[in-house]
Design a protein around this motif. Structure first.
Motif, PDB file in Angstrom:
ATOM      1  N   GLY A  17       0.807  -1.211   0.000  1.00 38.62           N
ATOM      2  CA  GLY A  17       0.000   0.000   0.000  1.00 38.62           C
ATOM      3  C   GLY A  17       0.844   1.267   0.000  1.00 38.62           C
ATOM      4  O   GLY A  17       0.611   2.184  -0.802  1.00 38.62           O
ATOM      5  N   ASN A  91      -8.085  -0.185   9.681  1.00 35.64           N
ATOM      6  CA  ASN A  91      -6.880   0.572   9.331  1.00 35.64           C
ATOM      7  C   ASN A  91      -5.640  -0.300   9.290  1.00 35.64           C
ATOM      8  O   ASN A  91      -4.618   0.095   8.723  1.00 35.64           O
ATOM      9  CB  ASN A  91      -6.658   1.706  10.342  1.00 35.64           C
ATOM     10  N   SER A 258     -11.231  -0.956  -3.753  1.00 32.27           N
ATOM     11  CA  SER A 258     -10.605  -0.812  -2.435  1.00 32.27           C
ATOM     12  C   SER A 258     -10.876  -2.002  -1.529  1.00 32.27           C
ATOM     13  O   SER A 258     -10.207  -2.174  -0.508  1.00 32.27           O
ATOM     14  CB  SER A 258     -11.112   0.464  -1.759  1.00 32.27           C
ATOM     15  N   ILE A 267      -5.449   1.187   0.938  1.00 28.27           N
ATOM     16  CA  ILE A 267      -4.433   2.223   0.742  1.00 28.27           C
ATOM     17  C   ILE A 267      -3.659   1.969  -0.555  1.00 28.27           C
ATOM     18  O   ILE A 267      -3.199   0.873  -0.811  1.00 28.27           O
ATOM     19  CB  ILE A 267      -3.448   2.257   1.933  1.00 28.27           C
ATOM     20  N   MET A 293      -7.105  10.812  -0.547  1.00 26.18           N
ATOM     21  CA  MET A 293      -6.426  10.856   0.748  1.00 26.18           C
ATOM     22  C   MET A 293      -7.224  11.638   1.796  1.00 26.18           C
ATOM     23  O   MET A 293      -7.222  11.301   2.980  1.00 26.18           O
ATOM     24  CB  MET A 293      -5.028  11.449   0.590  1.00 26.18           C
ATOM     25  N   PHE A 296      -9.846   9.308   2.937  1.00 25.54           N
ATOM     26  CA  PHE A 296      -9.242   8.358   3.874  1.00 25.54           C
ATOM     27  C   PHE A 296      -9.000   9.024   5.231  1.00 25.54           C
ATOM     28  O   PHE A 296      -9.201   8.418   6.281  1.00 25.54           O
ATOM     29  CB  PHE A 296      -7.930   7.828   3.306  1.00 25.54           C
TER      30      PHE A 296
END
Length: 324
Positions: A17, A91, A258, A267, A293, A296
């Motif tokens: 990632g 995460n 994703s 990621i 981003m 995220f």
């Protein structure tokens, strides 16, 4: 030894990632990417953050409906808490592991009915994925003539949508599933036979709860449209002026991509798809990367609520007598 292998796999996924992100930053230029932050409109970001919180509430209520159909009376604030815990672990772990397995474990540990808890999540993911596939299938044809790869993506989404619809028709009929019974004669699957049967029975139960399934399907559409709107608002914050239907076509593809469990929380994959797809709309790569981003970052910020719950612990709301 097993934990060591799992740790190695997680590290490899982080490397993949971060490596994808590093390549994008190297090609586009870190200075160019960060320069777009100068003119960002913070008001849109605040609204996007509020919508993400709303999205968590929507899917938490969606899951509560499926659990309630099995007689699992988990309070709404608990389903929200379990979802936040899932987002937090998401995460670090592959998407399907972090978000789904973690909340299923917490729910079944606190309320029992393990097969039913896992069945609710399997059903929820299937219905949710069908919703996002249908949105993509409906809007992606607007861009087929612009790029050959879009046609390939469209055909793939269409194929999966047909497969899911066929599965929904196929699954409720027990006799049709007997063709797979031979698989459980294999030694490696023999021990799983009873657990898989319990899981199947729990999922099959939703056949008699069509009104619940319909409500969950509608909520899945609302949830996906909320996520798409979040991306749109971030785009407006970055001074993007492309129409909303671009996001309706591209975000389903980005979100599905994703889900591929090769990097933590998608990621690198998400950013790469943003660069490619929004590039067809004339968006420069630096803004496409920031679009992903910032999304995220919002998700990460909300997931910190799960970190707090993980540290402090989630208290049980039922007695052990309610378990089976």
């Amino acid at each position: 030894m097993v934990k060591f292998k799992q740790t190695v796999v997680i590290i490899i996924r982080f490397i993949v990632g971060i490596g994808l992100l590093a390549i994008l930053f190297w090609k586009v230029g870190t200075v160019e990417i960060l320069s777009n932050l100068k003119n960002i409109a913070p008001g849109y970001i605040i609204v996007a953050l509020a919508l993400f919180v709303l999205a968590v509430l929507i899917i938490s209520f969606r899951w509560k409906l499926l659990l309630a159909a099995h007689g699992i009376a988990i309070p709404f604030h608990k389903t929200v808490a379990y979802y936040l815990l899932g987002f937090y672990f998401n995460n670090f772990l592959p998407t399907v592991v972090g978000l789904d397995i973690i909340r299923a474990i917490y729910a079944s540990n606190d309320y029992g009915k393990k097969a039913e808890c896992f069945a609710s999540i399997v059903s929820e993911k299937a219905i949710g994925l069908l919703a996002i596939l249908l949105i993509g299938v409906f809007f992606l044809p607007l861009f087929i003539m612009r790029d050959r790869f879009i046609l390939i993506i469209f055909l793939a989404l269409l194929g999966f949508a047909i497969l899911f619809l066929t599965g929904i028709f196929f699954f409720p009929h027990r006799k049709r599933l007997r063709v797979f019974s031979g698989l459980f004669k294999m030694r490696i699957l023999l021990k799983l036979k009873d657990k898989m049967q319990d899981l199947y029975d729990a999922i099959h139960y939703y056949k008699y709860k069509k009104h619940v399934v319909f409500q969950v399907f509608l909520l899945s559409f609302v949830y996906q449209l909320t996520l798409i709107t979040i991306f749109y608002l971030i785009g407006r914050a970055l001074q993007l002026t492309i129409p909303y239907y671009y996001f309706l076509a591209f975000i389903p593809v980005i979100n599905i991509g994703s889900m591929i469990p090769i990097t933590p929380n998608g990621i690198g994959i998400r950013e790469s798809l943003c660069v490619y797809l929004f590039g067809l709309a004339g968006v420069v790569s630096s803004r496409s990367i920031l679009l992903s981003m910032i999304y995220f970052g919002i998700a990460l910020l909300v997931s910190l609520g799960g970190a707090v719950l993980f540290i402090t612990g989630v208290k049980k709301s039922v007695n052990s007598d309610d378990k089976r």
